[in-house]
Design a protein around this motif. Structure first.
Motif, PDB file in Angstrom:
ATOM      1  N   LYS A  13       1.408  -1.573  -0.150  1.00 23.72           N
ATOM      2  CA  LYS A  13       0.640  -0.188   0.254  1.00 23.72           C
ATOM      3  C   LYS A  13       0.976   0.915   0.201  1.00 23.72           C
ATOM      4  O   LYS A  13       1.712   1.153   0.860  1.00 23.72           O
ATOM      5  CB  LYS A  13      -0.883  -0.264   1.014  1.00 23.72           C
ATOM      6  CG  LYS A  13      -1.404   1.110   1.112  1.00 23.72           C
ATOM      7  CD  LYS A  13      -2.928   1.614   0.104  1.00 23.72           C
ATOM      8  CE  LYS A  13      -3.544   2.410  -0.021  1.00 23.72           C
ATOM      9  NZ  LYS A  13      -4.787   2.873  -1.098  1.00 23.72           N
ATOM     10  N   SER A  14       0.793   1.989  -0.904  1.00 20.01           N
ATOM     11  CA  SER A  14       1.428   3.647  -0.867  1.00 20.01           C
ATOM     12  C   SER A  14       0.554   4.616  -1.125  1.00 20.01           C
ATOM     13  O   SER A  14      -0.115   4.693  -2.181  1.00 20.01           O
ATOM     14  CB  SER A  14       2.024   3.602  -2.735  1.00 20.01           C
ATOM     15  OG  SER A  14       3.278   1.773  -2.123  1.00 20.01           O
ATOM     16  N   TYR A  15       0.477   5.502  -0.185  1.00 24.50           N
ATOM     17  CA  TYR A  15       0.195   6.450  -0.969  1.00 24.50           C
ATOM     18  C   TYR A  15       1.032   7.894  -1.430  1.00 24.50           C
ATOM     19  O   TYR A  15       2.285   8.465  -1.752  1.00 24.50           O
ATOM     20  CB  TYR A  15      -0.319   7.687   0.457  1.00 24.50           C
ATOM     21  CG  TYR A  15      -1.552   6.564   1.335  1.00 24.50           C
ATOM     22  CD1 TYR A  15      -3.052   6.251   1.074  1.00 24.50           C
ATOM     23  CD2 TYR A  15      -0.993   5.807   2.174  1.00 24.50           C
ATOM     24  CE1 TYR A  15      -3.232   5.773   1.118  1.00 24.50           C
ATOM     25  CE2 TYR A  15      -1.872   4.753   3.069  1.00 24.50           C
ATOM     26  CZ  TYR A  15      -3.134   5.341   2.162  1.00 24.50           C
ATOM     27  OH  TYR A  15      -4.406   4.499   3.101  1.00 24.50           O
ATOM     28  N   THR A  21       6.389   9.743  -3.307  1.00 22.24           N
ATOM     29  CA  THR A  21       5.291   7.790  -3.009  1.00 22.24           C
ATOM     30  C   THR A  21       6.135   7.482  -1.433  1.00 22.24           C
ATOM     31  O   THR A  21       7.109   6.700  -1.322  1.00 22.24           O
ATOM     32  CB  THR A  21       5.389   7.076  -3.977  1.00 22.24           C
ATOM     33  OG1 THR A  21       4.803   7.681  -5.594  1.00 22.24           O
ATOM     34  CG2 THR A  21       4.718   5.565  -3.568  1.00 22.24           C
ATOM     35  N   THR A  50      -3.964   0.275   8.507  1.00 22.37           N
ATOM     36  CA  THR A  50      -3.715   0.035   7.197  1.00 22.37           C
ATOM     37  C   THR A  50      -4.458  -0.713   6.579  1.00 22.37           C
ATOM     38  O   THR A  50      -4.667  -1.540   6.145  1.00 22.37           O
ATOM     39  CB  THR A  50      -2.528   1.173   6.658  1.00 22.37           C
ATOM     40  OG1 THR A  50      -2.408   2.403   6.629  1.00 22.37           O
ATOM     41  CG2 THR A  50      -2.388   1.346   4.909  1.00 22.37           C
ATOM     42  N   ASP A  59     -10.391  -0.426   2.087  1.00 22.30           N
ATOM     43  CA  ASP A  59      -9.546   0.532   1.355  1.00 22.30           C
ATOM     44  C   ASP A  59      -9.153  -0.258   0.262  1.00 22.30           C
ATOM     45  O   ASP A  59      -9.170  -1.985   0.248  1.00 22.30           O
ATOM     46  CB  ASP A  59      -8.320   0.746   2.483  1.00 22.30           C
ATOM     47  CG  ASP A  59      -7.421   2.241   1.313  1.00 22.30           C
ATOM     48  OD1 ASP A  59      -7.996   2.572  -0.113  1.00 22.30           O
ATOM     49  OD2 ASP A  59      -6.739   2.806   2.159  1.00 22.30           O
ATOM     50  N   THR A  62      -2.412  -1.312  -3.374  1.00 21.57           N
ATOM     51  CA  THR A  62      -1.873  -0.665  -4.385  1.00 21.57           C
ATOM     52  C   THR A  62      -1.507  -2.008  -4.799  1.00 21.57           C
ATOM     53  O   THR A  62      -1.484  -2.238  -6.559  1.00 21.57           O
ATOM     54  CB  THR A  62      -0.401   0.300  -4.122  1.00 21.57           C
ATOM     55  OG1 THR A  62      -1.120   1.338  -3.319  1.00 21.57           O
ATOM     56  CG2 THR A  62       0.213   0.710  -5.295  1.00 21.57           C
TER      57      THR A  62
END
Length: 222
Positions: A13-15, A21, A50, A59, A62
């Motif tokens: 999971k990346s934002y 990033t 998360t 959610d 990624t």
């Protein structure tokens, strides 16, 4: 041998943060067998909440795959994810998340009504009785203590007879004595209903009560 109810394979999971990033979770893989309990532990910012959100379909990852009770969560629409949560999942949150304009009974009734279950009121009252709050059924959240609110949220979480229950710091906002009461109720209800339990906690004594501990550090499974 128990069947697998939750499976994660190479989940990341990346934002995006400005022009860079941020990797929150990296290459997480594990299985959880139906009817067992597991705790996700780690320091603040390690990605515990998360990870719980990804497992519960709140959610999308990624990369990698997440399967819950035979359903692949990756790529599902919001409507389909909501349907999966309503059908298979229960939640307990640190800050209770009760609807303030509804009584304790009405809060417990919400998932039963969403699922269209019969004998809803009797079921809700029975659950409130199991957490010792049948006599508080007509009280609003503002009229209940923190421990009582969390007990209502436990009753609500088990109302739709979930296959798996996710709990995020379920005793984090409670004093030690009240926290122990809520812990005992959580495990008793979980065992009596044969639910799978996955919880996030800073409390290593609580984590030690689960069948398995999953330590997260720096976004990786340690």
């Amino acid at each position: 041998m128990a069947s697998t109810i939750l499976n994660l394979t190479n989940v990341c999971k990346s934002y995006g943060a400005g022009n860079r990033t941020v990797d929150v979770l990296r290459d997480i893989s594990f299985d959880i067998a139906a009817g067992t309990s597991a705790s996700i532990v780690g320091p603040s910012g390690s990605g515990k909440t998360t990870l719980l959100g990804l497992c519960a379909g709140l959610d999308q990852s990624t990369a990698g795959e997440i399967w819950l009770n035979g359903i692949k969560l990756n790529g599902l629409s919001e409507d389909k994810l909501a349907a999966v949560r309503n059908e298979h999942i229960g939640f307990v949150f640190q800050n209770f998340q009760l609807l303030p304009t509804l009584t304790a009974l009405e809060n417990v009734l919400v998932p039963l009504e969403l699922k269209g279950m019969r004998n809803r009121k009797a079921t809700a009252l029975d659950l409130l009785a199991k957490v010792g709050l049948k006599d508080r059924a007509s009280h609003y959240p503002s009229q209940l203590s923190g421990g009582e609110q969390q007990r209502v949220s436990l009753a609500r979480a088990f109302a739709n007879q979930p296959k798996i229950l996710f709990a995020d710091e379920p005793t984090g906002n409670l004093d030690a004595e009240t926290g122990m009461l809520v812990e005992n109720l959580l495990f008793d209800l979980n065992n009596s209903q044969g639910t799978t339990l996955v919880l996030v906690t800073h409390d290593l004594d609580l984590a030690a009560k689960t069948d398995r501990i999953l330590p997260i550090k720096g976004g990786r499974l340690a």
